[in-house]
Each structure stands twice: as structure tokens, then as C-alpha cells.
Design an enzyme around this catalytic site. Sequence first.
Site, short mmCIF file in Angstrom:
data_model
loop_
_atom_site.label_atom_id
_atom_site.label_comp_id
_atom_site.label_asym_id
_atom_site.label_seq_id
_atom_site.Cartn_x
_atom_site.Cartn_y
_atom_site.Cartn_z
N PHE A 54 0.86 -1.18 0.00
CA PHE A 54 0.00 0.00 0.00
C PHE A 54 0.90 1.23 0.00
O PHE A 54 1.66 1.45 0.93
CB PHE A 54 -0.95 0.05 1.19
N LYS B 170 2.25 10.71 7.36
CA LYS B 170 1.44 10.40 8.54
C LYS B 170 1.91 11.14 9.80
O LYS B 170 1.60 12.30 9.96
CB LYS B 170 1.36 8.89 8.71
N ASP C 210 9.44 2.80 1.90
CA ASP C 210 8.24 3.57 2.23
C ASP C 210 7.99 3.42 3.73
O ASP C 210 7.49 2.40 4.19
CB ASP C 210 7.04 3.08 1.42
C1 LIG Z 1 -0.89 5.85 4.19
C2 LIG Z 1 0.25 5.36 3.39
C3 LIG Z 1 0.65 6.00 2.21
C4 LIG Z 1 -0.13 7.12 1.60
O1 LIG Z 1 -0.22 8.25 2.40
P1 LIG Z 1 -1.38 9.33 2.13
O2 LIG Z 1 -1.03 10.47 3.02
O3 LIG Z 1 -2.68 8.67 2.46
O4 LIG Z 1 -1.28 9.70 0.68
C5 LIG Z 1 1.77 5.55 1.57
N1 LIG Z 1 2.47 4.51 2.05
C6 LIG Z 1 2.12 3.86 3.18
C7 LIG Z 1 2.95 2.72 3.67
C8 LIG Z 1 0.98 4.25 3.87
O5 LIG Z 1 0.61 3.57 4.96
#
Ligand SMILES: *Cc1c(COP(=O)(O)O)cnc(C)c1O
Length: 401
Positions: free
Chosen positions: A145, A259, A230
Site C-alpha cells: 500500500f 502520517k 516507504d
Molecule cells: C498511508 C500510506 C501512504 C499514503 O499516504 P497518504 O497520506 O494517504 O497519501 C503511503 N504509504 C504507506 C505505507 C501508507 O501507509
Amino acid sequence: MTADLLSAQDHMDLAARWGGPDSVPFPVVLSEGEGAWVTDSEGRRYLDFHGGYSALNFGHRHPALVAAAKAQLDRITLSTRAFHNDQYGPFCRELAELTGTEMVMPSNSGGEAIDTAIKVARKWAYQVKGVPDGAAEVIVAASNFHGRTISIISFSSHENHKAGFGPFTPGFKTVPFGDIKALRGAVTENTAAILLEPVQGEAGIVVPPKGYLNEVRQLCDDSNTLFIADEVQCGLARTGDTLALDHEGVKADLYTLGKSLSGGLLPLSALIGRADVLRVIGHGDHGSTFGGNPLACAVGLAAVRLLATGELQERSRELGAHLHTRLNELDGVTEVRGRGLWAGVQIAEERWADRRVTERLAERGLLCKEARGHLRVAPPLVVTREEIDLGVDMIAEVLAP
Ligand SMILES: *Cc1c(COP(=O)(O)O)cnc(C)c1O
């Protein structure tokens, strides 16, 4: 019509009629939050074991972050990158120092940071690695994700994230997560980067096999490929280290953060990493109106300073060990995945079916996320040991035969 005269049902009806149908919120209307607790519009309190998908590592409205925001609101909130502002430089420097990286490119959402990482990796492949123009590939893991933009969903394995949204962006290859052989087999001379979550969050808090991330690093070194980690969800103390990769002693070339970078106060993300790689972006090649805005940078700087003490990381390690021990002892739990104050709790089928587990937890005063048979436990890292016990006791009650 003022908000406080409306019932919770009124709010949900308004949202359904006038708001977009993008998500399916759990039927509770939050109106206040403090630390690890939230209050709904009708005055009921809940312990928050959801933690804003790790956007609330510092808890709701951490006083130091709120103070930084209030002070900055009285100064200046937006300069755009047409001009410098006096929060951007200090934020970039201290975030780089905290993470042991060389350069920081702030943006707004996590998805934006990922998109920027892909742009950087492709341009690096053409300019530095010598990949023929237009041929760069990025290898990703199944069940990833990384966000919701068109390019990002192009390499999602969730059919519902993609269906009806094509045509998709080409240039991505998917391999199983945690399988180094598959990854080795997928790398070619046109591979620009391997993009991975060091711990997969939305997939259910999946920690890869021991040694895997070291092997990914080695593979990237051997094949002159960038490693993009990520850490939007797993980073910033969630796993008990500042970055999840720190746990393995591994360094990525680029990291994405988001986040909790602004402690849940406002959107703030960043692409950070090697300066020589990020410098493939020339002046004027990339940008965003709100990226690096002084309000977000002021809050981000305060968040970085909270992380620099190491206190939250330590809480996550110590309380996380306690959380995992307690969850593992629960009747009806078949597996507990994760690291630090972060757990994917797999629940036996017969305890799951028709149980309305999250509804019954909410009735007791605990908010938690579930997805197909597993509960996600990710409380704010300011949660206390007593609050963890309180929450786990409620889970035990709901799972009891
Ligand atoms: C939430 C998330 C994203 C995307 O972040 P947004 O601020 O919702 O665009 C990307 N990578 C990971 C691992 C995430 O949990």
C-alpha cells in the site's frame, strides 16, 4: 444549524448525502481527542487503538505540537516555494539529522512523496545509471500500500483500488513480499529502484523474514539499483526505532515519510535520502504549492524534536513487548504479527464470523480497525501500560467463547 445541535445520526446522514463516497467510516462521529482518547459527538469516550493509521504516534493534540502550530499561525502560514520561509531550512536539517540522511524534500501527502520518489528514481536511472529513455522499471511488492494516485494504484495488488480507474501507468513489476529469490529474478539492467514497505502496514502488519531487508540492500548495491523504503506508516517510532529499517541496521537510498511527521495536525510528508540522488531533480523540475509551507514545517520541526529524545521509540519497544505478550495469550487469537506498539492480530475463524468484533469493541469503549479476520492494533505511542491492559481486556471479552 450549528454542529453541536446535530445528533450523531444527523452527522452521518449529512456525510452520506453531501460528502463523497470514498471511504466507509466506522459509525462513530468524533468531536474531540486528547492523547490516546477520543470523544464522540454525544459525549462517549473511547480509547483509540487505531492511531490514525500511525498518523497519531504522538497522540491526539500533543501539547508541544499544538503550541508550535499556534505560534506559527500568528506568524505566517504560507510562503509557497516562490519565496523562502524561516521554518523550511531548520525542519529539513533536523529531519535529516534525526534520520541520518542528507537531504529532505517536503510535500503534503504520503502518496505525493511516493510519486516524487518514483520521479527521482526514473530520472536517476536515465541520468546516472544509463537506462535507455522511457525504459526504467520500478519493482514493488505484492500486497503493497503506497497511496491512491493513478500511478500508485497502477502497481497495487488490491483489485478494488484499481477497478475502473485505468489506463494505468506502466513501468512497474510486482514480486511477492519477503521473497529475495523472486526479487533477484526480477531485477534487470533497466531497474531503477526497488520500492518496499519495510513492514507492510495495510497488508496486515507483515514483518518480512529475518535478513530479507539486508539482502535487498545487497541486491541493490550489486545491481546499482536504488532502495526506496516507504516508511510513511512504519516509520517515526512506530516499530520502536526512528525508522523501521534501523532495526535491521539497513540504510535505504531514499525514504518516504508522512502520517506522523506532523503528529496528525495537518498534512506533511517528505522524500528524504541521498543528496546525490535527489539532486537529479533540477531547479523548477518539481514543486507543490503547499509543499514545505511554514505552518507544516513548524509543526514538523516540533515533531522531529520530540522524536530526537528517543522517548517515543523506547515506549514503543517496551510497551510493544507487553502488548504482544498480552495479545499472544488471548483465547481465539491464532497469530500476532508486527513490531513495537503495532500488531496485526489474526483471529480464529469461528471467533470472527458474525461477531461484529469492532462494533462490540466500540460498545465497550475501544476503537480499532479490522480487515477480513484480523484486528489492527496501533495505539498512539503516548498510551500507558494501564491503557494497553484496559484495551486488551476489552478485546479478550469480545473474543471470549
Ligand atoms: C498511508 C500510506 C501512504 C499514503 O499516504 P497518504 O497520506 O494517504 O497519501 C503511503 N504509504 C504507506 C505505507 C501508507 O501507509
